[in-house]
Design a protein around this motif. Structure first.
Motif, PDB file in Angstrom:
ATOM      1  N   GLY A   5       3.192   6.095   6.065  1.00 10.92           N
ATOM      2  CA  GLY A   5       4.348   5.323   5.619  1.00 10.92           C
ATOM      3  C   GLY A   5       5.005   5.903   4.385  1.00 10.92           C
ATOM      4  N   SER A   6       4.333   6.810   3.707  1.00 10.18           N
ATOM      5  CA  SER A   6       4.858   7.357   2.457  1.00 10.18           C
ATOM      6  C   SER A   6       5.677   8.630   2.704  1.00 10.18           C
ATOM      7  CB  SER A   6       3.682   7.698   1.522  1.00 10.18           C
ATOM      8  OG  SER A   6       4.090   8.635   0.548  1.00 10.18           O
ATOM      9  N   GLY A  17      -1.713  10.612   4.180  1.00 11.95           N
ATOM     10  CA  GLY A  17      -1.559  10.937   2.760  1.00 11.95           C
ATOM     11  C   GLY A  17      -0.866  12.273   2.591  1.00 11.95           C
ATOM     12  N   GLY A  72      -2.179   7.653   8.603  1.00 12.56           N
ATOM     13  CA  GLY A  72      -2.242   7.417   7.154  1.00 12.56           C
ATOM     14  C   GLY A  72      -2.738   8.696   6.499  1.00 12.56           C
ATOM     15  N   TRP A  86       1.375   9.875  -4.811  1.00 15.46           N
ATOM     16  CA  TRP A  86       1.553  11.215  -4.216  1.00 15.46           C
ATOM     17  C   TRP A  86       2.624  12.024  -4.935  1.00 15.46           C
ATOM     18  CZ3 TRP A  86      -2.836  11.094  -2.499  1.00 15.46           C
ATOM     19  CH2 TRP A  86      -3.305  10.329  -1.442  1.00 15.46           C
ATOM     20  N   HIS A 122      -5.549  -2.076   4.358  1.00 17.12           N
ATOM     21  CA  HIS A 122      -4.526  -2.466   3.376  1.00 17.12           C
ATOM     22  C   HIS A 122      -3.662  -3.556   3.997  1.00 17.12           C
ATOM     23  CE1 HIS A 122      -5.483   1.645   1.758  1.00 17.12           C
ATOM     24  NE2 HIS A 122      -5.424   0.968   0.634  1.00 17.12           N
ATOM     25  N   ARG A 144      -3.642  -2.915  13.747  1.00 16.08           N
ATOM     26  CA  ARG A 144      -3.735  -1.445  13.635  1.00 16.08           C
ATOM     27  C   ARG A 144      -4.835  -0.911  14.546  1.00 16.08           C
ATOM     28  NH1 ARG A 144      -3.012  -2.589   7.298  1.00 16.08           N
ATOM     29  NH2 ARG A 144      -0.790  -3.095   7.468  1.00 16.08           N
ATOM     30  N   GLY A 146       5.968   6.851   9.302  1.00 15.94           N
ATOM     31  CA  GLY A 146       5.901   5.743  10.252  1.00 15.94           C
ATOM     32  C   GLY A 146       4.809   4.773   9.863  1.00 15.94           C
ATOM     33  N   SER A 147       4.677   3.720  10.662  1.00 17.31           N
ATOM     34  CA  SER A 147       3.760   2.638  10.324  1.00 17.31           C
ATOM     35  C   SER A 147       2.574   2.580  11.282  1.00 17.31           C
ATOM     36  CB  SER A 147       4.517   1.303  10.392  1.00 17.31           C
ATOM     37  OG  SER A 147       3.592   0.247  10.332  1.00 17.31           O
ATOM     38  N   ALA A 148       1.418   2.255  10.695  1.00 14.73           N
ATOM     39  CA  ALA A 148       0.212   2.061  11.498  1.00 14.73           C
ATOM     40  C   ALA A 148       0.330   0.832  12.396  1.00 14.73           C
ATOM     41  CB  ALA A 148      -0.994   1.896  10.571  1.00 14.73           C
ATOM     42  N   ASP A 149       1.298  -0.007  12.119  1.00 17.82           N
ATOM     43  CA  ASP A 149       1.441  -1.251  12.882  1.00 17.82           C
ATOM     44  C   ASP A 149       2.134  -1.055  14.215  1.00 17.82           C
ATOM     45  OD1 ASP A 149       0.534  -3.415  10.849  1.00 17.82           O
ATOM     46  OD2 ASP A 149       1.766  -2.026   9.728  1.00 17.82           O
ATOM     47  N   TRP A 151       0.938   4.212  -2.811  1.00 18.87           N
ATOM     48  CA  TRP A 151       0.545   5.594  -2.524  1.00 18.87           C
ATOM     49  C   TRP A 151       1.717   6.543  -2.672  1.00 18.87           C
ATOM     50  CZ3 TRP A 151      -4.260   7.095  -2.802  1.00 18.87           C
ATOM     51  CH2 TRP A 151      -5.249   6.097  -2.720  1.00 18.87           C
ATOM     52  N   HIS A 211      -6.783  16.117   5.733  1.00 15.04           N
ATOM     53  CA  HIS A 211      -7.531  16.167   6.996  1.00 15.04           C
ATOM     54  C   HIS A 211      -6.682  16.737   8.133  1.00 15.04           C
ATOM     55  CE1 HIS A 211      -9.814  12.848   4.829  1.00 15.04           C
ATOM     56  NE2 HIS A 211     -10.591  13.911   4.852  1.00 15.04           N
ATOM     57  N   TRP A 230      -7.330  14.138  -3.684  1.00 15.87           N
ATOM     58  CA  TRP A 230      -7.108  13.879  -2.259  1.00 15.87           C
ATOM     59  C   TRP A 230      -6.729  15.151  -1.516  1.00 15.87           C
ATOM     60  CZ3 TRP A 230      -8.121   9.056  -0.365  1.00 15.87           C
ATOM     61  CH2 TRP A 230      -8.333   8.066  -1.328  1.00 15.87           C
ATOM     62  N   ALA A 253       0.838  -1.204   0.000  1.00 15.42           N
ATOM     63  CA  ALA A 253       0.000   0.000   0.000  1.00 15.42           C
ATOM     64  C   ALA A 253       0.868   1.247   0.000  1.00 15.42           C
ATOM     65  CB  ALA A 253      -0.904  -0.011   1.228  1.00 15.42           C
ATOM     66  N   VAL A 254       1.904   1.234   0.830  1.00 19.12           N
ATOM     67  CA  VAL A 254       2.716   2.442   0.954  1.00 19.12           C
ATOM     68  C   VAL A 254       3.444   2.735  -0.361  1.00 19.12           C
ATOM     69  CG1 VAL A 254       4.757   3.375   2.116  1.00 19.12           C
ATOM     70  CG2 VAL A 254       2.879   2.399   3.464  1.00 19.12           C
TER      71      VAL A 254
HETATM   72  C1  LIG Z   1      -6.071   5.986   0.462  1.00 22.16           C
HETATM   73  S1  LIG Z   1      -4.735   6.908   1.053  1.00 22.16           S
HETATM   74  C2  LIG Z   1      -5.635   7.947   2.199  1.00 22.16           C
HETATM   75  C3  LIG Z   1      -4.874   9.165   2.643  1.00 22.16           C
HETATM   76  C4  LIG Z   1      -5.626  10.056   3.648  1.00 22.16           C
HETATM   77  N1  LIG Z   1      -6.107   9.299   4.796  1.00 22.16           N
HETATM   78  C5  LIG Z   1      -6.770  10.770   2.981  1.00 22.16           C
HETATM   79  O1  LIG Z   1      -7.940  10.417   3.234  1.00 22.16           O
HETATM   80  O2  LIG Z   1      -6.500  11.695   2.215  1.00 22.16           O
HETATM   81  C6  LIG Z   1      -3.936   5.738   2.136  1.00 22.16           C
HETATM   82  C7  LIG Z   1      -2.713   6.264   2.858  1.00 22.16           C
HETATM   83  O3  LIG Z   1      -2.393   5.352   3.919  1.00 22.16           O
HETATM   84  C8  LIG Z   1      -0.991   5.123   3.931  1.00 22.16           C
HETATM   85  N2  LIG Z   1      -0.791   3.796   4.519  1.00 22.16           N
HETATM   86  C9  LIG Z   1      -1.318   2.619   4.087  1.00 22.16           C
HETATM   87  N3  LIG Z   1      -0.941   1.618   4.904  1.00 22.16           N
HETATM   88  C10 LIG Z   1      -0.186   2.181   5.874  1.00 22.16           C
HETATM   89  C11 LIG Z   1       0.489   1.681   7.027  1.00 22.16           C
HETATM   90  N4  LIG Z   1       0.438   0.368   7.341  1.00 22.16           N
HETATM   91  N5  LIG Z   1       1.180   2.540   7.811  1.00 22.16           N
HETATM   92  C12 LIG Z   1       1.240   3.852   7.494  1.00 22.16           C
HETATM   93  N6  LIG Z   1       0.618   4.395   6.425  1.00 22.16           N
HETATM   94  C13 LIG Z   1      -0.081   3.568   5.631  1.00 22.16           C
HETATM   95  C14 LIG Z   1      -0.559   5.240   2.479  1.00 22.16           C
HETATM   96  O4  LIG Z   1       0.809   5.545   2.353  1.00 22.16           O
HETATM   97  C15 LIG Z   1      -1.475   6.365   1.982  1.00 22.16           C
HETATM   98  O5  LIG Z   1      -0.860   7.622   2.106  1.00 22.16           O
END
Ligand SMILES: C[S@@+](CC[C@H](N)C(=O)[O-])C[C@H]1O[C@@H](n2cnc3c(N)ncnc32)[C@H](O)[C@@H]1O
Length: 222
Positions: A75-76, A55, A53, A18, A122, A131, A99-102, A14, A59, A27, A10-11
């Motif tokens: 994560g991106s 993006g 996350g 981005w 994801h 998460r 960083g990571s949601a995990d 995205w 928000h 977005w 996913a990262v």
């Molecule tokens: C669909 S986009 C949504 C972005 C934002 N929430 C928005 O509504 O504009 C998903 C985002 O989640 C991030 N993401 C996905 N899995 C992730 C994870 N495990 N840890 C951190 N970020 C994550 C991606 O890098 C991406 O930027």
């Protein structure tokens, strides 16, 4: 990653999106439901918010402009850099980090509100549950979570390879070449066992059939 290779996480997917103005274009405006929660958050005395996350920060920027103390994580690296540029351009202060949601780099009970829009599904069920456990941990008891999940009614359910229960990878689609987890209402209620579900609805996003669960949930006090 080569520019034309298919991202497998996913990262990575995205991060690639981005990097272009076209990829970011859809977005940039906050979702109406997130705007609508602000008076409720204020009435509850909420101040500390996490956009998990984030993006490119639509928000997080909105919430900071509304006066919340906002941390945003993704994560991106490209997403975080774009959010940082937008914050500087608008004169807004955000805590931004890759960083990571995990494994969230925040203390227990640090936030009154955690937002995670189109992020936590994801992966597979175990990833989603981990998460949610992290979200529960960093929320104050009584704090609010707002976010989305994918229902089995979503038209992408069942398309591609099944890599785990209710989890699919579609090699023919750049957007879904990494796992997406789907659940029905019973599965969702089980995943949110540590929360009181305050609001649960299915909404279609931009594409026909793109149903998502929209969730507002409170971390249980006990
Ligand atoms: C669909 S986009 C949504 C972005 C934002 N929430 C928005 O509504 O504009 C998903 C985002 O989640 C991030 N993401 C996905 N899995 C992730 C994870 N495990 N840890 C951190 N970020 C994550 C991606 O890098 C991406 O930027």
């Amino acid at each position: 990653m080569a520019a034309n290779s298919v991202p497998r996480t996913a990262v990575a997917a995205w991060d690639k999106r981005w990097a272009s103005e076209e990829g970011r274009a859809d977005w940039l405006d906050p979702e109406p439901e997130i705007r609508a929660l602000v008076p409720i958050l204020r009435a509850r005395g909420a101040r500390a918010a996490l956009d998990l996350g984030c993006g490119v920060g639509r928000h997080a920027l909105f919430l900071a402009a509304e006066g919340f103390a906002v941390e945003a994580i993704d994560g991106s690296p490209v997403g975080i850099a774009e959010a940082g540029k937008a914050a500087a351009a608008r004169g807004l202060t955000l805590g931004l980090r890759e960083g990571s949601a995990d494994a969230l780099p925040f203390a227990d009970a640090a936030f009154d509100y955690v937002l995670s829009w189109n992020v936590i599904y994801h992966g597979n069920q175990g990833d989603t549950a981990r998460r949610l456990a992290e979200i529960w941990r960093v929320l104050k008891p009584g704090g609010l979570y707002q976010g989305t999940m994918l229902p089995t009614r979503n038209s992408n359910y069942g398309i591609g390879r099944r890599v785990a229960p209710d989890t699919f990878v579609n090699d023919a689609s750049e957007e879904r070449a990494h796992p997406h987890f789907y659940c029905d209402a019973g599965g969702l209620v089980a995943l949110f066992a540590g929360f009181e579900l305050l609001s649960l609805a299915q909404r279609e996003h931009k594409q026909p059939g793109s149903w998502h669960w929209h969730i507002v949930a409170e971390r249980r006090v006990a």
